[in-house]
Design a protein around this motif. Sequence first.
Motif, mmCIF file in Angstrom:
data_model
loop_
_atom_site.group_PDB
_atom_site.id
_atom_site.type_symbol
_atom_site.label_atom_id
_atom_site.label_comp_id
_atom_site.label_asym_id
_atom_site.label_seq_id
_atom_site.Cartn_x
_atom_site.Cartn_y
_atom_site.Cartn_z
ATOM 1 N N LEU A 133 -11.499 -1.885 -2.380
ATOM 2 C CA LEU A 133 -10.817 -0.728 -2.957
ATOM 3 C C LEU A 133 -10.266 -1.033 -4.339
ATOM 4 N N PHE A 134 -9.668 -2.196 -4.503
ATOM 5 C CA PHE A 134 -9.084 -2.539 -5.796
ATOM 6 C C PHE A 134 -10.180 -2.712 -6.851
ATOM 7 N N GLU A 135 -11.315 -3.268 -6.475
ATOM 8 C CA GLU A 135 -12.432 -3.403 -7.413
ATOM 9 C C GLU A 135 -13.002 -2.038 -7.767
ATOM 10 N N MET A 136 -13.126 -1.175 -6.764
ATOM 11 C CA MET A 136 -13.599 0.190 -7.008
ATOM 12 C C MET A 136 -12.660 0.933 -7.959
ATOM 13 N N PHE A 160 0.496 1.901 -15.114
ATOM 14 C CA PHE A 160 1.896 1.788 -14.713
ATOM 15 C C PHE A 160 2.033 1.522 -13.216
ATOM 16 N N VAL A 161 1.319 2.297 -12.397
ATOM 17 C CA VAL A 161 1.416 2.114 -10.944
ATOM 18 C C VAL A 161 0.856 0.756 -10.541
ATOM 19 N N LYS A 162 -0.266 0.359 -11.129
ATOM 20 C CA LYS A 162 -0.857 -0.936 -10.784
ATOM 21 C C LYS A 162 0.082 -2.076 -11.179
ATOM 22 N N GLU A 163 0.742 -1.957 -12.313
ATOM 23 C CA GLU A 163 1.697 -2.983 -12.730
ATOM 24 C C GLU A 163 2.862 -3.076 -11.755
ATOM 25 N N LYS A 164 3.360 -1.942 -11.289
ATOM 26 C CA LYS A 164 4.455 -1.951 -10.318
ATOM 27 C C LYS A 164 4.028 -2.658 -9.034
ATOM 28 N N TYR A 165 2.813 -2.380 -8.596
ATOM 29 C CA TYR A 165 2.292 -3.045 -7.394
ATOM 30 C C TYR A 165 2.203 -4.555 -7.628
ATOM 31 N N GLU A 189 3.812 -6.384 -9.667
ATOM 32 C CA GLU A 189 5.140 -6.981 -9.835
ATOM 33 C C GLU A 189 5.853 -7.208 -8.504
ATOM 34 N N GLY A 190 5.361 -6.586 -7.441
ATOM 35 C CA GLY A 190 5.997 -6.738 -6.136
ATOM 36 C C GLY A 190 7.035 -5.686 -5.831
ATOM 37 N N ALA A 191 7.095 -4.620 -6.632
ATOM 38 C CA ALA A 191 8.010 -3.518 -6.325
ATOM 39 C C ALA A 191 7.588 -2.860 -5.017
ATOM 40 N N THR A 192 8.523 -2.305 -4.285
ATOM 41 C CA THR A 192 8.179 -1.540 -3.086
ATOM 42 C C THR A 192 7.537 -0.231 -3.519
ATOM 43 N N TRP A 193 6.872 0.442 -2.570
ATOM 44 C CA TRP A 193 6.244 1.703 -2.964
ATOM 45 C C TRP A 193 7.302 2.746 -3.320
ATOM 46 N N GLU A 194 8.455 2.694 -2.646
ATOM 47 C CA GLU A 194 9.519 3.634 -3.002
ATOM 48 C C GLU A 194 10.018 3.387 -4.423
ATOM 49 N N GLU A 195 10.159 2.111 -4.795
ATOM 50 C CA GLU A 195 10.594 1.778 -6.156
ATOM 51 C C GLU A 195 9.557 2.232 -7.186
ATOM 52 N N LEU A 205 -2.117 7.123 -6.391
ATOM 53 C CA LEU A 205 -2.362 5.707 -6.682
ATOM 54 C C LEU A 205 -1.377 4.818 -5.936
ATOM 55 N N ILE A 206 -0.139 5.281 -5.799
ATOM 56 C CA ILE A 206 0.844 4.518 -5.023
ATOM 57 C C ILE A 206 0.365 4.360 -3.583
ATOM 58 N N SER A 207 -0.103 5.444 -2.988
ATOM 59 C CA SER A 207 -0.574 5.357 -1.595
ATOM 60 C C SER A 207 -1.834 4.514 -1.496
ATOM 61 N N LEU A 208 -2.701 4.569 -2.518
ATOM 62 C CA LEU A 208 -3.925 3.763 -2.494
ATOM 63 C C LEU A 208 -3.605 2.278 -2.562
ATOM 64 N N PHE A 209 -2.825 1.864 -3.569
ATOM 65 C CA PHE A 209 -2.556 0.439 -3.755
ATOM 66 C C PHE A 209 -1.679 -0.128 -2.639
#
Length: 444
Positions: A258-261, A281-286, A288-294, A334-338
């Motif tokens: 999924l991440f490669e796609m 932005f969303v990929k960077e948050k992921y 970085e280890g932020a929670t999905w809520e963050e 994207l948040i739900s995907l990652f």
Amino acid sequence: MKRFFALILILSACKTDPESSFNFNPDLEIAEYKPEGTEIVIDRVEYQEKLEGFWLGQCIANWTGLITEMDKIGGDGLDGKGAGFYTRENWGGPDEPNIWGSNELSETIGFYFEDSLWGADDDTDIEYIYQELLLKNKTSLLTGEQIREGWLKHMKHEEENYLWVSNQTALNLMLDGVIPPATSAPENNPDYEMIDAQLTTEIFGLFAPGRPDFAKKMAQLPINTTARENAEWISQFYVTMYSLASIRDGNEDLKTSLFEMADRASKVLPENSYAASMYRFVKEKYDEGATWEEARDALHEKYQVRQEDGYSWSTKDKVCNGCFAAGINFGASLISLFYGEGDLKETIKIGALCGWDSDNPTATWGGMLGFMLGKSGIEKAFGRTVGEQFNIHRTRVGFPNNGIDNFENMAQKGLFVIDRVVQENLGGGIDRLKNCWYIPVANP
């Protein structure tokens, strides 16, 4: 990236079965084809089961997301409703009223199932129409006139018709004689960057397995029926993801695939677009280890509050601060995907709790992951069997059998669409004995 696509040629081995009788597109004369040995090879039996998984996964995710649709749009909400956001702790808890003041679908937030008959919704019904139009018109590339004719025939014109924002505006324009793509031109349609095309065109990716180049060509006019600019590019992202889902290497874990796609699909987003900025932005948050809520809260602050990267729909849209806009809902998807990391149930959970138009991102990824798992994989994931009938007449009109269909039949029709695409548009072939498609790999 090369590793992912180097393995596509060994995805499936066709199985000769002289005792079986396979169904092919009845309106297509199957031509002789001699494989060169470099093609993508796809088993049609396996693909049908995956298409059933697409429809089933999309329905489960769509109706689960409808429970929380517009419950939360951030900030102070709208007229005192929809303020703030849900968190993981809200799963299984009470469903709060949405911005319209209703919560009639379920008293609690959780997965939604039907044991017999699924109702169509705007995340499934226009895709259903496009599949029917492709078969009726014996084509792989719909014209604007064919799209207009299909919309006018299958959508109610005045009473409740389950159309909103850009879809409704496009229909109004068609009723006045306007033909797509003029129905999405910004000078005609002020809703051209709303979410609509994201939920009506993903299926075109499945119609061109492993060939996102042609999938995007098939989808272009349907996308431009309602979308331009960022909404158009976001829709192309989803179509690309769906096409790449057809050629995933089964030996690779789903998260990695999924991440490669997603990385490859993100290349369709123009570098200076807010859609591309949201993706990064969303990929960077992921990462970085932020929670999905963050990540979700930061997305809201950056784009709806501070309106960075040229994103201004939270003030341009006076209805609900851009809650139907393509951009913010793309970010939520994207948040739900990652953060879902390839887990169907987790992806749907996060999508349903993330906020805004929550049934749309859930339906998109529920359909794609459902395709990748297949119908049997979905039932295994949820530990239960689920209804297989589909009522297109809940939202649309003009179909046989009073609108009652089933996922097996809908998947069979999908195979017929792909038969034509493979032979007439991709220069590939169909093996009638082995029940396979041979699809030439696109030039770089």
